[in-house]
Motif scaffolding. Structure first.
Motif, mmCIF file in Angstrom:
data_model
loop_
_atom_site.group_PDB
_atom_site.id
_atom_site.type_symbol
_atom_site.label_atom_id
_atom_site.label_comp_id
_atom_site.label_asym_id
_atom_site.label_seq_id
_atom_site.Cartn_x
_atom_site.Cartn_y
_atom_site.Cartn_z
ATOM 1 N N ARG A 8 0.758 -1.054 0.368
ATOM 2 C CA ARG A 8 0.340 0.011 -0.034
ATOM 3 C C ARG A 8 0.737 1.425 0.020
ATOM 4 N NH1 ARG A 8 -2.509 -1.137 3.925
ATOM 5 N NH2 ARG A 8 -1.295 -0.247 5.123
ATOM 6 N N ALA A 9 1.761 1.330 0.721
ATOM 7 C CA ALA A 9 2.748 2.642 0.693
ATOM 8 C C ALA A 9 3.743 2.582 -0.783
ATOM 9 C CB ALA A 9 3.788 2.075 1.744
ATOM 10 N N ALA A 10 3.744 1.113 -0.794
ATOM 11 C CA ALA A 10 4.229 1.987 -2.584
ATOM 12 C C ALA A 10 3.395 1.679 -3.630
ATOM 13 C CB ALA A 10 5.392 0.658 -2.586
ATOM 14 N N VAL A 11 2.161 1.184 -3.244
ATOM 15 C CA VAL A 11 1.371 2.923 -4.511
ATOM 16 C C VAL A 11 1.351 4.179 -4.267
ATOM 17 C CG1 VAL A 11 -1.562 2.002 -4.475
ATOM 18 C CG2 VAL A 11 -0.281 0.402 -4.507
ATOM 19 N N ALA A 12 0.761 4.407 -3.493
ATOM 20 C CA ALA A 12 0.621 6.202 -2.390
ATOM 21 C C ALA A 12 2.217 6.222 -3.032
ATOM 22 C CB ALA A 12 0.638 5.577 -1.000
ATOM 23 N N LEU A 13 3.976 6.006 -2.737
ATOM 24 C CA LEU A 13 4.407 6.434 -3.120
ATOM 25 C C LEU A 13 4.309 7.024 -4.984
ATOM 26 C CD1 LEU A 13 7.192 7.836 -2.904
ATOM 27 C CD2 LEU A 13 8.358 5.856 -3.024
ATOM 28 N N LYS A 14 4.441 5.966 -5.697
ATOM 29 C CA LYS A 14 3.830 5.589 -7.115
ATOM 30 C C LYS A 14 2.304 6.942 -6.986
ATOM 31 C CE LYS A 14 3.479 2.791 -11.186
ATOM 32 N NZ LYS A 14 2.974 1.437 -11.978
ATOM 33 N N VAL A 15 1.834 7.032 -6.735
ATOM 34 C CA VAL A 15 0.622 7.932 -6.871
ATOM 35 C C VAL A 15 1.291 9.579 -6.571
ATOM 36 C CG1 VAL A 15 -1.435 9.299 -6.265
ATOM 37 C CG2 VAL A 15 -1.422 6.521 -6.880
ATOM 38 N N ALA A 16 2.058 9.358 -5.336
ATOM 39 C CA ALA A 16 2.911 10.896 -5.297
ATOM 40 C C ALA A 16 3.205 10.997 -5.790
ATOM 41 C CB ALA A 16 3.316 10.342 -3.769
ATOM 42 N N THR A 17 4.247 10.442 -7.279
ATOM 43 C CA THR A 17 5.230 10.543 -7.924
ATOM 44 C C THR A 17 4.831 10.883 -8.608
ATOM 45 O OG1 THR A 17 6.252 8.909 -6.554
ATOM 46 C CG2 THR A 17 7.049 9.527 -9.028
ATOM 47 N N LYS A 18 3.804 10.359 -9.373
ATOM 48 C CA LYS A 18 2.659 11.025 -10.664
ATOM 49 C C LYS A 18 2.195 12.103 -10.459
ATOM 50 C CE LYS A 18 1.056 7.077 -12.822
ATOM 51 N NZ LYS A 18 -0.275 5.899 -13.175
ATOM 52 N N LEU A 19 1.701 12.593 -9.402
ATOM 53 C CA LEU A 19 1.619 13.772 -8.847
ATOM 54 C C LEU A 19 2.280 15.019 -9.010
ATOM 55 C CD1 LEU A 19 -1.253 13.215 -5.502
ATOM 56 C CD2 LEU A 19 -1.751 14.332 -8.329
ATOM 57 N N ILE A 20 3.411 14.791 -8.841
ATOM 58 C CA ILE A 20 4.692 15.483 -8.516
ATOM 59 C C ILE A 20 5.200 15.945 -10.327
ATOM 60 C CG2 ILE A 20 5.097 16.259 -6.272
ATOM 61 C CD1 ILE A 20 7.588 14.476 -6.634
ATOM 62 N N SER A 21 5.407 14.723 -11.159
ATOM 63 C CA SER A 21 5.955 14.466 -12.276
ATOM 64 C C SER A 21 5.496 15.064 -13.518
ATOM 65 C CB SER A 21 6.173 13.328 -12.360
ATOM 66 O OG SER A 21 7.123 12.663 -11.001
ATOM 67 N N GLN A 22 3.808 15.868 -13.672
ATOM 68 C CA GLN A 22 3.165 16.376 -14.332
ATOM 69 C C GLN A 22 3.869 17.870 -14.670
ATOM 70 O OE1 GLN A 22 -0.042 15.380 -15.117
ATOM 71 N NE2 GLN A 22 -0.247 13.516 -13.316
#
Length: 184
Positions: free
Chosen positions: A170-184
């Motif tokens: 779950r933490a890995a999924v959250a990190l992946k989503v967070a990274t997408k948010l700042i990578s836009q």
């Protein structure tokens, strides 16, 4: 000898937070903490005289680690790689130190607000939310940056997402989503 004392203090803090989250802070006694640790109450008193002392020491450690992270993050260049590393470090601290306190805080919000260090904790979390954005960023970028930090934090809370994933996944999924948010 100092190493053993530190290990015992950390065990007490961890177990106390687990009990506070399970039973509620007000309903948990020091006797229950000692029993869960399989130590005597006098042995517990050697390290902490009260529940408040246990909680205060945990909050103090959290605030210090947040302050250190924020200070480090503000020294980093404004690159995507640095921002991703900031998110990884937040995720790592959640995994290593912060998760039990955040779980406790969700269950015992009133207690946290009444803590002398409660406002320091809130200020630290607020400053941590802002480390991924700069004042000159447009409002959308600032909002996405704050959401990215929140995504990492919320990924450590199992009961918010009925995803039936182990904590690490779950933490890995959250990190992946967070990274997408700042990578836009």
């Amino acid at each position: 000898m100092a190493g053993r004392r530190t290990d015992t203090r950390e065990r007490i803090q961890r177990v106390a937070l687990e009990l506070f989250a399970e039973r509620g802070y007000d309903k948990t006694t020091l006797q229950e903490v000692a029993e869960r640790l399989e130590i005597t109450r006098p042995a517990l008193y050697y390290h902490f005289r009260t529940k408040e002392a246990i909680l205060s020491s945990v909050v103090d450690r959290l605030v210090v680690s947040i302050d250190e992270l924020v200070e480090w993050a503000r020294e980093q260049p404004r690159t995507l790689e640095a921002r991703q590393e900031i998110l990884r470090r937040i995720s790592g601290l959640l995994e290593d130190k912060w998760r039990p306190l955040f779980r406790f805080a969700q269950v015992n919000q009133g207690v946290v607000q009444e803590l002398p260090d409660g406002s320091r904790m809130q200020e630290g979390v607020i400053s941590m939310l802002s480390v991924l954005s700069a004042p000159e960023d447009d409002p959308v970028q600032q909002f996405e940056a704050r959401l990215a930090v929140f995504a990492v934090i919320l990924g450590s809370v199992p009961f918010l997402f009925d995803m039936r994933l182990p904590d690490a996944d779950r933490a890995a999924v959250a990190l992946k989503v967070a990274t997408k948010l700042i990578s836009q």
